[in-house]
Enzyme design. Sequence first.
Site, PDB file in Angstrom:
ATOM      1  N   TYR A 134      32.532  35.722   0.718  1.00 33.58           N
ATOM      2  CA  TYR A 134      33.992  34.796   0.017  1.00 33.58           C
ATOM      3  C   TYR A 134      34.684  33.998   1.318  1.00 33.58           C
ATOM      4  O   TYR A 134      35.467  33.777   0.850  1.00 33.58           O
ATOM      5  CB  TYR A 134      34.509  36.261  -1.111  1.00 33.58           C
ATOM      6  CG  TYR A 134      34.119  35.929  -2.949  1.00 33.58           C
ATOM      7  CD1 TYR A 134      32.679  35.551  -2.595  1.00 33.58           C
ATOM      8  CD2 TYR A 134      35.380  36.180  -3.024  1.00 33.58           C
ATOM      9  CE1 TYR A 134      32.944  35.419  -3.856  1.00 33.58           C
ATOM     10  CE2 TYR A 134      34.807  36.600  -4.717  1.00 33.58           C
ATOM     11  CZ  TYR A 134      33.724  36.238  -5.066  1.00 33.58           C
ATOM     12  OH  TYR A 134      33.093  36.040  -5.968  1.00 33.58           O
ATOM     13  N   LYS A 204      23.999  45.967  -2.119  1.00 37.29           N
ATOM     14  CA  LYS A 204      22.220  45.277  -1.641  1.00 37.29           C
ATOM     15  C   LYS A 204      22.009  45.742  -0.937  1.00 37.29           C
ATOM     16  O   LYS A 204      21.232  44.451  -0.157  1.00 37.29           O
ATOM     17  CB  LYS A 204      22.774  43.829  -3.064  1.00 37.29           C
ATOM     18  CG  LYS A 204      23.111  43.882  -3.960  1.00 37.29           C
ATOM     19  CD  LYS A 204      21.929  44.354  -4.871  1.00 37.29           C
ATOM     20  CE  LYS A 204      21.076  43.637  -5.090  1.00 37.29           C
ATOM     21  NZ  LYS A 204      19.426  44.130  -5.769  1.00 37.29           N
ATOM     22  N   ASP A 244      23.001  46.247  -8.598  1.00 37.38           N
ATOM     23  CA  ASP A 244      22.613  46.507  -9.511  1.00 37.38           C
ATOM     24  C   ASP A 244      22.721  47.498 -10.746  1.00 37.38           C
ATOM     25  O   ASP A 244      22.353  47.554 -11.926  1.00 37.38           O
ATOM     26  CB  ASP A 244      21.650  45.425 -10.025  1.00 37.38           C
ATOM     27  CG  ASP A 244      20.784  45.470  -8.972  1.00 37.38           C
ATOM     28  OD1 ASP A 244      20.777  46.512  -7.349  1.00 37.38           O
ATOM     29  OD2 ASP A 244      18.789  45.667  -8.975  1.00 37.38           O
ATOM     30  N   ASP A 268      33.831  41.637  -7.335  1.00 37.58           N
ATOM     31  CA  ASP A 268      34.488  40.770  -8.125  1.00 37.58           C
ATOM     32  C   ASP A 268      33.591  41.033  -9.809  1.00 37.58           C
ATOM     33  O   ASP A 268      34.538  40.767 -10.543  1.00 37.58           O
ATOM     34  CB  ASP A 268      34.290  39.291  -7.802  1.00 37.58           C
ATOM     35  CG  ASP A 268      34.917  38.031  -8.233  1.00 37.58           C
ATOM     36  OD1 ASP A 268      35.536  38.719  -9.522  1.00 37.58           O
ATOM     37  OD2 ASP A 268      34.864  37.497  -8.097  1.00 37.58           O
TER      38      ASP A 268
END
Length: 379
Positions: A134, A204, A244, A268
């Site tokens: 970002y 992740k 996830d 987010d």
Amino acid sequence: MKVTVPYIKGDGVGPEVTAATVSILDAAVRKAYGSSNALEWLEVPAGQQAYEQLGSYMPDTTVEAFRRYGLGLKGPLTTPVGGGIRSLNVYLRQTLDLYVCLRPVRWFKGVETPVKRPQDVDMVVFRENTEDIYSGIEWEAGSPEARKFFEFLRDSMGVDKVRFPETSAFGVKPVSREGTERLVRAACRYALDHGRRTVTLVHKGNIMKFTEGGFKNWGYELARREFGPQLESGELVVNDVICDAFLQNALLRPRDYSVVATLNLNGDYISDQLAAQVGGVGIAPGANINFDSGLAIFEATHGTAPDIAGKNIVNPCSNLLSGVMMLEHIGWDEAAALVYAALESTFARGMATADLARLMPGGTSLGTREFANQISEAL
Ligand code: NAD
């Protein structure tokens, strides 16, 4: 005691949610402390109106006011199209180095949600606000910069994995040890201060080993180095989960999580999914905070909702609950508790703005002003 609060009314529905918030917070402070405490509201310009009147979407004087008073309340702002500013929110976060996006997520009895046990969702998300993909470092496909970047990757870094170089856009994902440490430190301190036992690092790192994996490793190292005794005594537990799996578990067994520390992009998605589990972004509060200086800006998590602006139907709860976070931030917990109780009793009686009331069996839809009056009366 008087506390000055610089505030941005905001664009679109901003003025409506701000008016509701100011009137309810003032009533709660009066109720809790009589005339001994008061909020002194100081309107500062930003957004479309500021641009039309002063030629700037975010005048320096506004940024200075937040710095000077150490806090602020902000309504939603239209993201300018062109004009060199990607987003006013990002500009404020970067200029004031507000490195934590804090999003507490809890359910209020009476609010309809898509999950069976919304009461099990009680989490506080610490989303890193200044790094990650970002950061705005990216180049458009076909541009000379993208070409140059690809050639650097190929010629200097020996990268041969770009599948379609001619039509690829590129983005850069900086994740640092310092950036991770200050976020995880803030999350651990918050957990200890608020009697929350678990801090979960969500990442992740299985795929992005150095950026997201770095976040996980640096987070654990920081916890061991700075919170060793609390980890040993069991007062604090730090664990981690792949993003996830987290999103699945947050639906299947949300009670496993309390404080969540995560990177910018993961944060987010996570914040909005969790918000949906308790009734949607119309009721989810947020704040952007620098936990070192204490500077904090509290803001609604939704946008300017131009489709419903000026119609007296917007739900003011996201902005209001952000204001309640501000009361807690300055230590006015009694006034904050009064607003929570008033909201709870109002929702329990099936009264809400249309977005929530239409989902409540036998619910009564109130206009924004009428809902605000109802909350003030319930106080
Ligand atoms: P939005 O959140 O403004 O609206 C999405 C939908 O949700 C709309 O149908 C709207 O009517 C509804 N909605 C939003 N808040 C609501 C509330 N409190 N009560 C009832 N219904 C509500 O998102 P958008 O349409 O994608 O964005 C509109 C503008 O807002 C854009 O310029 C965007 O850049 C800006 N924006 C600003 C912020 C911010 O300032 N924090 C955040 C998101 C979007």
